[in-house]
Write a protein that holds these residues in place. Sequence first.
Motif, short mmCIF file in Angstrom:
data_model
loop_
_atom_site.label_atom_id
_atom_site.label_comp_id
_atom_site.label_asym_id
_atom_site.label_seq_id
_atom_site.Cartn_x
_atom_site.Cartn_y
_atom_site.Cartn_z
N LEU A 41 -39.97 44.45 -52.70
CA LEU A 41 -41.52 45.27 -53.75
C LEU A 41 -41.08 46.91 -53.88
CD1 LEU A 41 -42.79 44.40 -56.22
CD2 LEU A 41 -44.65 43.61 -55.15
N PRO A 42 -41.36 47.17 -52.20
CA PRO A 42 -41.41 48.75 -51.89
C PRO A 42 -40.69 49.60 -52.76
CG PRO A 42 -42.75 47.54 -50.38
CD PRO A 42 -41.82 46.37 -51.11
N SER A 43 -39.02 49.52 -52.27
CA SER A 43 -38.15 49.94 -52.78
C SER A 43 -37.43 49.59 -53.94
CB SER A 43 -37.17 49.82 -51.71
OG SER A 43 -36.53 48.44 -52.42
N MET A 44 -37.58 47.87 -54.33
CA MET A 44 -37.40 48.32 -56.18
C MET A 44 -38.16 48.69 -57.11
SD MET A 44 -37.11 44.03 -57.26
CE MET A 44 -38.53 43.58 -56.98
N GLY A 45 -39.65 48.38 -56.71
CA GLY A 45 -40.42 49.38 -57.43
C GLY A 45 -40.10 51.04 -57.61
N LEU A 46 -39.75 51.44 -56.25
CA LEU A 46 -39.45 52.89 -56.44
C LEU A 46 -38.31 53.11 -57.41
CD1 LEU A 46 -39.89 54.03 -53.17
CD2 LEU A 46 -40.78 55.18 -55.11
N SER A 47 -37.07 52.07 -56.89
CA SER A 47 -35.57 52.07 -57.94
C SER A 47 -36.16 52.32 -59.11
CB SER A 47 -34.97 51.47 -57.32
OG SER A 47 -33.73 50.73 -58.33
N LEU A 48 -36.99 50.88 -60.10
CA LEU A 48 -36.97 50.90 -61.72
C LEU A 48 -38.60 51.10 -62.15
CD1 LEU A 48 -36.63 46.64 -61.10
CD2 LEU A 48 -35.37 48.06 -61.61
N ASN A 49 -39.08 52.03 -61.04
CA ASN A 49 -40.22 52.93 -61.39
C ASN A 49 -41.50 51.81 -61.43
OD1 ASN A 49 -41.66 55.23 -61.16
ND2 ASN A 49 -40.84 55.31 -63.97
N LEU A 50 -41.83 51.08 -61.31
CA LEU A 50 -42.91 49.60 -61.46
C LEU A 50 -43.94 50.84 -61.42
CD1 LEU A 50 -40.55 46.58 -59.90
CD2 LEU A 50 -40.68 47.40 -62.40
N ASN A 51 -45.03 49.89 -61.68
CA ASN A 51 -47.04 50.69 -61.43
C ASN A 51 -46.99 49.56 -60.29
OD1 ASN A 51 -47.39 48.47 -63.49
ND2 ASN A 51 -47.28 50.41 -65.07
N TYR A 52 -48.34 49.56 -59.91
CA TYR A 52 -48.99 48.31 -59.85
C TYR A 52 -49.14 47.08 -60.31
CZ TYR A 52 -49.54 50.95 -55.20
OH TYR A 52 -49.49 52.05 -54.08
N SER A 53 -49.09 47.30 -61.68
CA SER A 53 -49.88 46.00 -62.21
C SER A 53 -48.66 45.47 -62.35
CB SER A 53 -50.52 46.74 -63.32
OG SER A 53 -51.71 47.32 -63.71
N GLN A 54 -47.28 45.91 -62.81
CA GLN A 54 -45.89 45.66 -63.08
C GLN A 54 -45.66 44.41 -62.13
OE1 GLN A 54 -43.77 49.28 -64.42
NE2 GLN A 54 -43.94 48.17 -66.27
N MET A 55 -45.83 45.12 -60.77
CA MET A 55 -45.77 44.71 -59.18
C MET A 55 -46.12 43.21 -59.57
SD MET A 55 -45.49 47.82 -56.56
CE MET A 55 -44.24 48.87 -56.59
N GLY A 56 -47.75 43.54 -59.42
CA GLY A 56 -48.08 42.05 -59.58
C GLY A 56 -48.04 40.65 -60.77
N LEU A 57 -47.67 41.95 -61.99
CA LEU A 57 -47.20 40.85 -62.49
C LEU A 57 -45.89 40.27 -62.65
CD1 LEU A 57 -48.04 43.13 -66.07
CD2 LEU A 57 -49.18 40.41 -65.59
N ILE A 58 -44.78 40.34 -61.86
CA ILE A 58 -44.13 39.93 -60.80
C ILE A 58 -44.13 38.57 -60.01
CG2 ILE A 58 -41.93 39.81 -59.94
CD1 ILE A 58 -41.84 43.41 -60.60
N GLY A 59 -45.20 38.87 -59.38
CA GLY A 59 -45.58 37.83 -58.68
C GLY A 59 -46.57 37.28 -59.45
N THR A 60 -47.34 37.36 -60.39
CA THR A 60 -47.57 36.02 -61.37
C THR A 60 -46.40 35.62 -62.42
OG1 THR A 60 -49.38 37.48 -62.04
CG2 THR A 60 -48.85 35.97 -63.50
N GLY A 61 -45.47 36.31 -62.71
CA GLY A 61 -43.94 35.33 -63.03
C GLY A 61 -43.73 34.41 -62.02
N ASN A 62 -43.45 34.70 -60.87
CA ASN A 62 -42.94 33.93 -60.35
C ASN A 62 -43.79 32.56 -60.23
OD1 ASN A 62 -43.15 32.85 -56.73
ND2 ASN A 62 -40.96 32.62 -57.84
N PHE A 63 -45.19 32.66 -59.68
CA PHE A 63 -46.38 31.08 -60.49
C PHE A 63 -46.60 30.63 -61.40
CE2 PHE A 63 -47.66 34.85 -56.83
CZ PHE A 63 -46.67 34.06 -55.89
#
Length: 416
Positions: A41-63
């Motif tokens: 997530l840290p490197s992917m977040g930087l590469s795709l310009n993701l904020n914390y909410s989007q990072m959390g939503l990616i995890g939520t999408g998996n669930f």
Amino acid sequence: MKNQGSEGRTQLHYGWIIALTGIMVLFSCLGLGRFSLGMLLPSMGLSLNLNYSQMGLIGTGNFVGYMISVVLAGIIARAIGARWTIFFGLVLVGVSMILIGRAMTFIEVMALYVATGIGSGMANVPMMGLVSYWFLKSARGRAAGTMLSGNGLAIVFTGLFVPWVNAGQGAEGWRTGWLTIGIISLVIAVIAAMLLRNNPEEKGLAPLGNANQVGSSSSSFDTHGHEKKTSSKWTMVHLGCIYTLFGATYVVYATFIVTAMVNERGFGEGTAGTFWAVVGGLSIFSGPLFGWLSDRLGRKMGIMVVYTLFTIAYVLVAANLPDPFLYVSIGIFGLAVWSIPTIMAAAVGDYMGPAQAVKAFGFITLFFGAGQITGPAVAGFLADITGTFSMAFWLCAILTSGAVVLTYFLRQSSPG
């Protein structure tokens, strides 16, 4: 049918082949499919310009995907058997992760990670249900814990592999990471299809364990009448509520502890990855240890002990204490992390019997999934508002404290 006792004395019972295959299945469907995200997530977040909410939503999408599959897994398993359900689930996990490595936008990652979640549930739920077919109550906790050590092995792997890849390939190294773990999952899918069997009868065996301890628990749901059925159903709801609190809390730690260490505590990615690998190394012993403990002390006491440990781990990281307390938190979390799924997999067999185990485990996993959906989204939202994950970890500690109280009122399973 061969006698399981004499079989166990002369050669390795095939139940342990099932358990060892389960290690690989969980290494893929949960270990790689879910817990690799924390490292990527840290490197992917930087590469795709993701904020914390989007990072959390990616995890939520998996669930969300996982919950969808929990509803479907039992139906599919009844139609084609657990063996092939697990195979197709792992194929979906592998293909979707390979495609994430080629994604260019948040929406693409989100959609593909939902698919990963669907595949994870299709593999995990039937795999855990097989425990009740292949092992009697005296050995269920140990067997479930053995399989769950696959999660820990995957965390060790990703904790060491992802920083190594990123060091060599820089900002886009996360893409190679997704590609690699996707290919590994496809290989495991083939191995699982070759080795898994739906029940001991296919091998001419009886389940492994002390047959003298079977007692009434193996058939209580089927033979003890309406009152027993009603009691068992409410017990599954009670277990589900307890499982919800695990889903809502552990996933916050697993998803964001590396990000918090890097962004808030100033750790390098490689150092944080090493600590994540330590979590994985300790967690290899988590399932077998607490599975064995619950076989000895009972499921209820085992769950209460574990939630107390989780509460301590979350408080130590939430309080922003000096780094040595963080290390203790990581150690406790790693040692306890797979204990609750281990005990739950054994408990559904104790309460409901083998014939109902897959269905019952799927039912309580719906509660677990609801917690997982909520946890990352709420934690990411709180982190965006406060600029820190501290409040999210405090909330986790409060919830796990509540779980200790809730477990106190859980009825004991029948002896046997």
